[in-house]
Design a protein around this motif. Structure first.
Motif, PDB file in Angstrom:
ATOM      1  N   VAL A 140     -38.603   2.605  14.049  1.00 44.21           N
ATOM      2  CA  VAL A 140     -39.005   1.405  14.778  1.00 44.21           C
ATOM      3  C   VAL A 140     -38.839   1.656  16.267  1.00 44.21           C
ATOM      4  N   THR A 141     -39.791   1.179  17.059  1.00 48.74           N
ATOM      5  CA  THR A 141     -39.784   1.415  18.501  1.00 48.74           C
ATOM      6  C   THR A 141     -39.797   0.089  19.247  1.00 48.74           C
ATOM      7  N   PHE A 142     -38.910  -0.034  20.232  1.00 46.80           N
ATOM      8  CA  PHE A 142     -38.874  -1.192  21.116  1.00 46.80           C
ATOM      9  C   PHE A 142     -39.500  -0.795  22.448  1.00 46.80           C
ATOM     10  N   HIS A 143     -40.580  -1.476  22.816  1.00 51.42           N
ATOM     11  CA  HIS A 143     -41.247  -1.225  24.089  1.00 51.42           C
ATOM     12  C   HIS A 143     -40.775  -2.269  25.095  1.00 51.42           C
ATOM     13  N   LEU A 144     -40.409  -1.826  26.290  1.00 53.34           N
ATOM     14  CA  LEU A 144     -39.792  -2.700  27.279  1.00 53.34           C
ATOM     15  C   LEU A 144     -40.779  -3.110  28.358  1.00 53.34           C
ATOM     16  N   LYS A 145     -40.545  -4.249  28.941  1.00 54.55           N
ATOM     17  CA  LYS A 145     -41.355  -4.725  30.045  1.00 54.55           C
ATOM     18  C   LYS A 145     -41.089  -3.864  31.279  1.00 54.55           C
ATOM     19  N   PRO A 146     -42.056  -3.762  32.171  1.00 50.48           N
ATOM     20  CA  PRO A 146     -41.838  -2.964  33.394  1.00 50.48           C
ATOM     21  C   PRO A 146     -40.641  -3.480  34.180  1.00 50.48           C
ATOM     22  N   GLY A 147     -39.923  -2.548  34.807  1.00 42.68           N
ATOM     23  CA  GLY A 147     -38.752  -2.919  35.594  1.00 42.68           C
ATOM     24  C   GLY A 147     -37.600  -1.984  35.307  1.00 42.68           C
ATOM     25  N   ASP A 148     -36.655  -1.972  36.219  1.00 41.64           N
ATOM     26  CA  ASP A 148     -35.501  -1.098  36.061  1.00 41.64           C
ATOM     27  C   ASP A 148     -34.418  -1.813  35.259  1.00 41.64           C
ATOM     28  N   ASN A 149     -34.157  -1.323  34.070  1.00 39.94           N
ATOM     29  CA  ASN A 149     -33.137  -1.927  33.213  1.00 39.94           C
ATOM     30  C   ASN A 149     -32.533  -0.822  32.361  1.00 39.94           C
ATOM     31  N   ARG A 150     -31.705  -0.010  32.987  1.00 39.69           N
ATOM     32  CA  ARG A 150     -31.158   1.189  32.354  1.00 39.69           C
ATOM     33  C   ARG A 150     -30.324   0.856  31.113  1.00 39.69           C
ATOM     34  N   GLU A 151     -29.696  -0.283  31.127  1.00 38.23           N
ATOM     35  CA  GLU A 151     -28.788  -0.666  30.059  1.00 38.23           C
ATOM     36  C   GLU A 151     -29.495  -1.104  28.789  1.00 38.23           C
ATOM     37  N   LEU A 152     -30.729  -1.559  28.914  1.00 38.24           N
ATOM     38  CA  LEU A 152     -31.360  -2.276  27.820  1.00 38.24           C
ATOM     39  C   LEU A 152     -31.483  -1.440  26.548  1.00 38.24           C
ATOM     40  N   ILE A 153     -31.765  -0.141  26.664  1.00 35.83           N
ATOM     41  CA  ILE A 153     -31.916   0.638  25.439  1.00 35.83           C
ATOM     42  C   ILE A 153     -30.580   0.772  24.708  1.00 35.83           C
ATOM     43  N   LEU A 154     -29.465   0.650  25.428  1.00 32.36           N
ATOM     44  CA  LEU A 154     -28.165   0.675  24.757  1.00 32.36           C
ATOM     45  C   LEU A 154     -27.893  -0.640  24.048  1.00 32.36           C
ATOM     46  N   ILE A 155     -28.206  -1.752  24.708  1.00 30.98           N
ATOM     47  CA  ILE A 155     -27.870  -3.038  24.100  1.00 30.98           C
ATOM     48  C   ILE A 155     -28.852  -3.429  23.003  1.00 30.98           C
ATOM     49  N   ILE A 156     -30.046  -2.835  23.006  1.00 30.62           N
ATOM     50  CA  ILE A 156     -30.918  -3.032  21.850  1.00 30.62           C
ATOM     51  C   ILE A 156     -30.247  -2.456  20.617  1.00 30.62           C
ATOM     52  N   GLY A 157     -29.522  -1.356  20.820  1.00 33.98           N
ATOM     53  CA  GLY A 157     -28.799  -0.756  19.703  1.00 33.98           C
ATOM     54  C   GLY A 157     -27.731  -1.656  19.120  1.00 33.98           C
ATOM     55  N   GLN A 158     -27.286  -2.660  19.876  1.00 33.99           N
ATOM     56  CA  GLN A 158     -26.280  -3.597  19.388  1.00 33.99           C
ATOM     57  C   GLN A 158     -26.879  -4.691  18.507  1.00 33.99           C
ATOM     58  N   LEU A 159     -28.193  -4.654  18.325  1.00 36.17           N
ATOM     59  CA  LEU A 159     -28.867  -5.670  17.512  1.00 36.17           C
ATOM     60  C   LEU A 159     -28.369  -5.625  16.076  1.00 36.17           C
ATOM     61  N   PRO A 160     -27.821  -6.731  15.561  1.00 39.66           N
ATOM     62  CA  PRO A 160     -27.461  -6.767  14.137  1.00 39.66           C
ATOM     63  C   PRO A 160     -28.735  -6.752  13.310  1.00 39.66           C
ATOM     64  N   VAL A 161     -28.697  -6.113  12.161  1.00 43.38           N
ATOM     65  CA  VAL A 161     -29.893  -6.021  11.318  1.00 43.38           C
ATOM     66  C   VAL A 161     -29.679  -6.851  10.061  1.00 43.38           C
ATOM     67  N   LEU A 162     -30.576  -7.807   9.846  1.00 47.22           N
ATOM     68  CA  LEU A 162     -30.486  -8.734   8.720  1.00 47.22           C
ATOM     69  C   LEU A 162     -31.548  -8.397   7.681  1.00 47.22           C
ATOM     70  N   PRO A 163     -31.328  -8.759   6.445  1.00 48.77           N
ATOM     71  CA  PRO A 163     -32.304  -8.457   5.388  1.00 48.77           C
ATOM     72  C   PRO A 163     -33.442  -9.471   5.361  1.00 48.77           C
ATOM     73  N   GLU A 164     -34.630  -9.008   5.655  1.00 51.63           N
ATOM     74  CA  GLU A 164     -35.789  -9.899   5.666  1.00 51.63           C
ATOM     75  C   GLU A 164     -36.021 -10.516   4.287  1.00 51.63           C
ATOM     76  N   HIS A 165     -35.830  -9.716   3.237  1.00 51.94           N
ATOM     77  CA  HIS A 165     -36.123 -10.221   1.894  1.00 51.94           C
ATOM     78  C   HIS A 165     -35.182 -11.362   1.501  1.00 51.94           C
ATOM     79  N   TYR A 166     -33.936 -11.330   1.983  1.00 50.60           N
ATOM     80  CA  TYR A 166     -32.966 -12.373   1.637  1.00 50.60           C
ATOM     81  C   TYR A 166     -33.355 -13.704   2.275  1.00 50.60           C
TER      82      TYR A 166
END
Length: 612
Positions: free
Chosen positions: A185-211
């Protein structure tokens, strides 16, 4: 303009055909492929990760810690929900930490580095304009269903649209999510300087869609959730107790990032309505581990037979984490607090020196910075680098931002700081405030009256001396204590005049600053901008923090923001301590903890020695 390649032209000019071919290939390539792409097991905010690929375990764990036994904890209050992702209900403790997992996990001995958890590896370009996660094919939810890229994308969209406001601010710079295949899965970011964002995307909890397919995500409830984490909910007593049982089939138990962690067979949380009762229950042996926040209790209550005979252990654990800001926070949505002069003057009624000596047994230090206990705290006068960020807003900022180093008022420690109160009276009089019949009035004739809302009785003895000193200024301030459920509801809806609030900081501040101080967040119910700050200079400095590309730039931007927040007197600073105060059953053991340890996270590295 689109490049067009003509083969005949290339063939008739053999000297140039290789150059032309290269240009044609470059023109046909996507822009993102022109930047170098990295693929790794970890991402560091700055520099390189401490732990290389193939590392065995983190240094701050005991990889040989025995599995088994139990950990019994406590909380004050109640709960009526097992959904920690929505702005409704009182959520039971432990759900987010034990049931769900994120794409990556943070290490406790680095300022900010994320290592793969659900994600086996990550890819990103030099400009950090996108981040691709390769999920571990072995990852499964507790019902046996695999964790897929579709689950990640669904989770992101659901949290952004139906989750707590925190998520929309934290991830608002994500443009879109692309599911490449079952495990990519790929997260595409809006233009702009946001060096931290790719790290904090990794903090995303993952929930079960089927549940959640046939369930209402926005609704509270007590159904046992399905997650991919190391524990599952085994017992729920609504409002009173929740028990988690370690999963024997947990997919990630052998991962390097999990070695030495999640050692207890069961973890439970018992709820109490009163902390004094809870402390007695701890000393009686009803639960195992306790972090103490009250200085008086730490100095006087942790003694007696269980401590003397070694059944209970009392320990202070030092750390290097930023303390952030705790203070009496004004709600700027109240017209009375729009006056910066009033906000500054009221701070002179808080006698920290007396409070620390008489109520805290000298255990605390005075907070003066929103990034206290870190290199990001502003000290002295602004540096040239800070001035470069601050000067464009000079006409919108208090002049003292540029000419003075902020210090909260200091008293003689008498409990009635007469010199400070006289100074406050002069300030108010010069600003057009007046006193009639012992009541302070604003320049437009309105009485200065407000409530300080609390939910814990321990705060009463701290706030009451403050209100007595305010009375000497003619200010009618009343302490109103409400139960925890009502407090949470009113807090989320900004239905208060003043509260004791905390604004914690990490070692690498970033996107969360928007929700603390951003103008847009001030208008969103449930956001963490409880003060109601709407200041263009603050917004710009938060953007500077987020766009920093080096540690030096980050520190500079944080210090500049610190000065603006300090000199606007948004809170009356309280105090901090640079160590954790914990007491626990002697059968519990822990490793040497990391310098940047979060105590709640570190508890997962402890173990029950009786299980050996």
């Amino acid at each position: 303009m689109q490049a067009v390649c003509h083969p005949k032209t290339a063939l008739s000019h053999p000297f140039h055909w290789l150059t032309l071919l290269a240009l044609c290939l470059l023109a046909a390539m996507p822009a993102t492929t022109l930047a170098a792409v990295h693929k790794s097991h970890a991402i560091a905010m700055y520099g390189q990760p401490k732990y290389p690929a193939g590392f065995d375990h983190f240094d701050f764990v005991n990889p040989a810690a025995p599995k088994g036994g139990s950990l019994r904890r406590h909380l004050i209050g109640t709960f009526d929900s097992l959904n920690p992702f929505i702005p409704k209900g009182d959520v039971a403790a432990g759900i987010g930490a034990y049931v769900y997992e994120s794409l990556t996990i943070r290490s406790d001995d680095e300022p900010f580095t994320q290592y793969g958890l659900l994600a086996q590896s990550m890819e990103w370009p030099d400009d950090r304009s996108w981040i691709r996660f390769h999920l571990n094919p072995a990852a499964t939810f507790s019902d046996g269903k695999p964790v897929t890229a579709s689950d990640v994308a669904w989770t992101f969209q659901t949290l952004m649209n139906k989750g707590a406001p925190f998520y929309s601010y934290y991830y608002h710079s994500v443009d879109h999510v692309e599911v490449n295949d079952t495990h990519t899965v790929t997260f595409h970011l809006k233009p702009g300087d946001n060096r931290e964002l790719i790290l904090i995307i990794g903090q995303l909890p993952v929930l079960p869609e089927h549940y959640w397919k046939d369930r209402d995500f926005a609704k509270t409830g007590l159904d046992a959730p399905v997650g991919s984490g190391p524990y599952a909910v085994s017992k729920v007593e609504p409002g009173k107790r929740i028990v988690f049982k370690r999963r024997q089939d947990y997919w990630g138990k052998d991962l390097a990032v999990n070695k030495g962690r999640y050692n207890f067979d069961t973890v439970s949380f018992d709820y109490y309505l009163d902390d004094t009762v809870a402390l007695q229950a701890f000393k009686r042996g009803d639960y195992d581990w306790r972090s103490e926040m009250t200085a008086k209790k730490w100095a006087t209550a942790y003694q007696g037979k269980p401590f003397d005979d070694g059944t209970l252990v009392k320990e202070e654990i030092h750390h290097q984490n930023p303390a952030g800001m705790q203070g009496l926070a004004y709600n700027l949505r109240r017209p009375i607090f729009q006056s910066r002069v009033l906000r500054e003057a009221l701070a002179y009624a808080l006698d920290f020196e007396w409070t620390n000596a008489n109520l805290f047994y000298g255990q605390y230090k005075r907070t003066r910075s929103y990034f206290q206990n870190s290199e990001m705290a502003a000290t002295g006068l602004p540096s040239k680098a800070e001035l470069k960020l601050l000067t464009p807003f000079r006409d919108q900022l208090p002049e003292r931002v540029f000419t003075e180093s902020y210090q909260p008022p200091k008293s003689d420690g008498s409990g009635r700081p007469r010199a400070n109160l006289r100074h406050a009276q002069v300030m108010l009089k010069e600003a057009g405030y007046s006193i009639r019949d012992n009541q302070l009035y604003t320049p437009d004739g309105k009485p200065v009256r407000f409530e300080i809302m609390t939910s814990l009785p321990d705060f009463d003895r701290i706030v009451q001396p403050f209100t007595r000193n305010l009375k000497a200024l003619g200010v009618d301030a009343r302490v109103v204590r409400v139960d925890s459920s009502q407090y949470l509801q009113r807090y989320r809806n900004f239905n208060f005049d003043m509260v004791i609030a905390s604004f914690p900081q990490s070692t690498s501040p970033g996107n969360e600053q928007r929700e603390f101080w951003g103008s847009k967040a001030a208008e969103v119910t449930g956001s963490r901008n409880i003060i109601g700050i709407q200041n263009p200079a603050v917004d710009a400095l938060v953007d500077d923090i987020i766009s920093a590309t080096t540690r030096g730039q980050l520190v500079t931007a944080c210090r500049a923001l610190d000065r603006v927040l300090q000199w606007n007197f948004y809170v009356i600073p309280n105090w901090y301590v640079d160590r954790y105060r914990v007491a626990y059953q002697s059968r519990l053991k822990h490793p040497a903890l990391g310098a940047y340890v979060s105590l709640d996270a570190a508890i997962d590295t402890w173990w029950d020695s009786s299980a050996q």
